[in-house]
Design a protein around this motif. Structure first.
Motif, PDB file in Angstrom:
ATOM      1  N   GLU A  88     -14.810  -8.769  -7.322  1.00  0.00           N
ATOM      2  CA  GLU A  88     -15.419  -7.885  -7.881  1.00  0.00           C
ATOM      3  C   GLU A  88     -14.482  -7.320  -8.961  1.00  0.00           C
ATOM      4  O   GLU A  88     -13.326  -7.039  -9.055  1.00  0.00           O
ATOM      5  N   HIS A  89     -15.257  -7.161 -10.218  1.00  0.00           N
ATOM      6  CA  HIS A  89     -14.502  -6.225 -11.345  1.00  0.00           C
ATOM      7  C   HIS A  89     -15.344  -5.507 -12.181  1.00  0.00           C
ATOM      8  O   HIS A  89     -16.803  -5.575 -12.104  1.00  0.00           O
ATOM      9  N   ASN A  90     -14.647  -4.353 -12.785  1.00  0.00           N
ATOM     10  CA  ASN A  90     -15.381  -3.501 -13.400  1.00  0.00           C
ATOM     11  C   ASN A  90     -14.774  -3.243 -15.010  1.00  0.00           C
ATOM     12  O   ASN A  90     -13.710  -3.820 -14.981  1.00  0.00           O
ATOM     13  N   CYS A 143     -10.064  -1.874 -14.825  1.00  0.00           N
ATOM     14  CA  CYS A 143     -10.936  -2.340 -14.041  1.00  0.00           C
ATOM     15  C   CYS A 143     -10.680  -1.371 -12.846  1.00  0.00           C
ATOM     16  O   CYS A 143      -9.525  -1.172 -12.474  1.00  0.00           O
ATOM     17  N   VAL A 145     -11.814  -1.285  -9.994  1.00  0.00           N
ATOM     18  CA  VAL A 145     -11.419  -1.851  -8.370  1.00  0.00           C
ATOM     19  C   VAL A 145      -9.919  -1.421  -7.967  1.00  0.00           C
ATOM     20  O   VAL A 145      -9.119  -1.739  -8.475  1.00  0.00           O
ATOM     21  N   HIS A 148      -6.437  -2.941  -8.932  1.00  0.00           N
ATOM     22  CA  HIS A 148      -6.530  -3.980 -10.002  1.00  0.00           C
ATOM     23  C   HIS A 148      -5.771  -3.352 -11.339  1.00  0.00           C
ATOM     24  O   HIS A 148      -5.609  -4.050 -12.154  1.00  0.00           O
ATOM     25  N   MET A 152      -4.940  -5.130 -14.599  1.00  0.00           N
ATOM     26  CA  MET A 152      -6.122  -5.437 -15.262  1.00  0.00           C
ATOM     27  C   MET A 152      -6.615  -4.279 -16.443  1.00  0.00           C
ATOM     28  O   MET A 152      -6.879  -3.242 -15.807  1.00  0.00           O
TER      29      MET A 152
HETATM   30 CU   LIG Z   1     -10.862  -6.032 -11.406  1.00  0.00          CU
END
Ligand SMILES: [Cu+2]
Length: 159
Positions: A88-90, A143, A145, A148, A152
């Motif tokens: 999952e990523h945001n 991100c 999550v 991350h 990220m």
């Molecule tokens: Cu992520």
């Protein structure tokens, strides 16, 4: 000769009446511009976001080389997200000037975010829109999550 004088006199009187005789002078309209501006100009931007495990864009080293997105201040921004990873990523824009905790905890630290696209599942694509900040400058993108960030991350340059 007398007749000519009379004609000239009448003509000058007519001209005076036309030019200066009016009690309420009509204002001269401003010259019409060659290109008329539109009534309301909507500034828009489209950003493409590729998500991997666990980084944005092409370069896996987001810490040393964070990907940069650009948007005009106050613009209507469309974010096209493509999660090419297996996790999952945001994609979330952090408020300007806040101290980001490491690790970022999505539940406790939500108030630090200016805007977030929302979590995308592995392989998911999505399109979201938001209004870019009115204050120009550099905004950190993360991100959300757990774990991350900081691996990220990226930057949103508001111009
Ligand atoms: Cu992520």
């Amino acid at each position: 000769m007398r007749r000519l004088f009379l004609v000239v006199t009448i003509l000058s009187m007519l001209m005076l009446a036309a030019c200066g005789g009016s009690a309420t002078p009509t204002p001269t309209p401003p010259p019409t511009p060659t290109t008329a501006p539109t009534a309301q100009q909507v500034i828009a931007a489209t950003l493409d976001v590729i998500m991997h495990d666990i980084y944005f864009g092409d370069d896996s080293n987001n810490i040393a080389n964070p990907p940069v997105w650009r948007a005009p201040a106050g613009a209507e921004v469309t974010v096209n997200l493509d999660n090419q990873g297996g996790l999952e990523h945001n994609w979330a824009v952090v408020k300007k000037g806040v101290e980001l905790p490491v690790p970022f905890m999505p539940d406790q630290n939500k108030d630090l975010l200016y805007w977030e696209a929302g979590v995308l599942q592995a392989g998911q694509k999505d399109s979201e829109t938001f209004t870019a900040p009115s204050e120009p400058g550099e905004y950190i993108v993360i991100c959300t999550v757990a774990g991350h960030y900081p691996a990220m991350q990226g930057r949103l340059i508001v111009e």
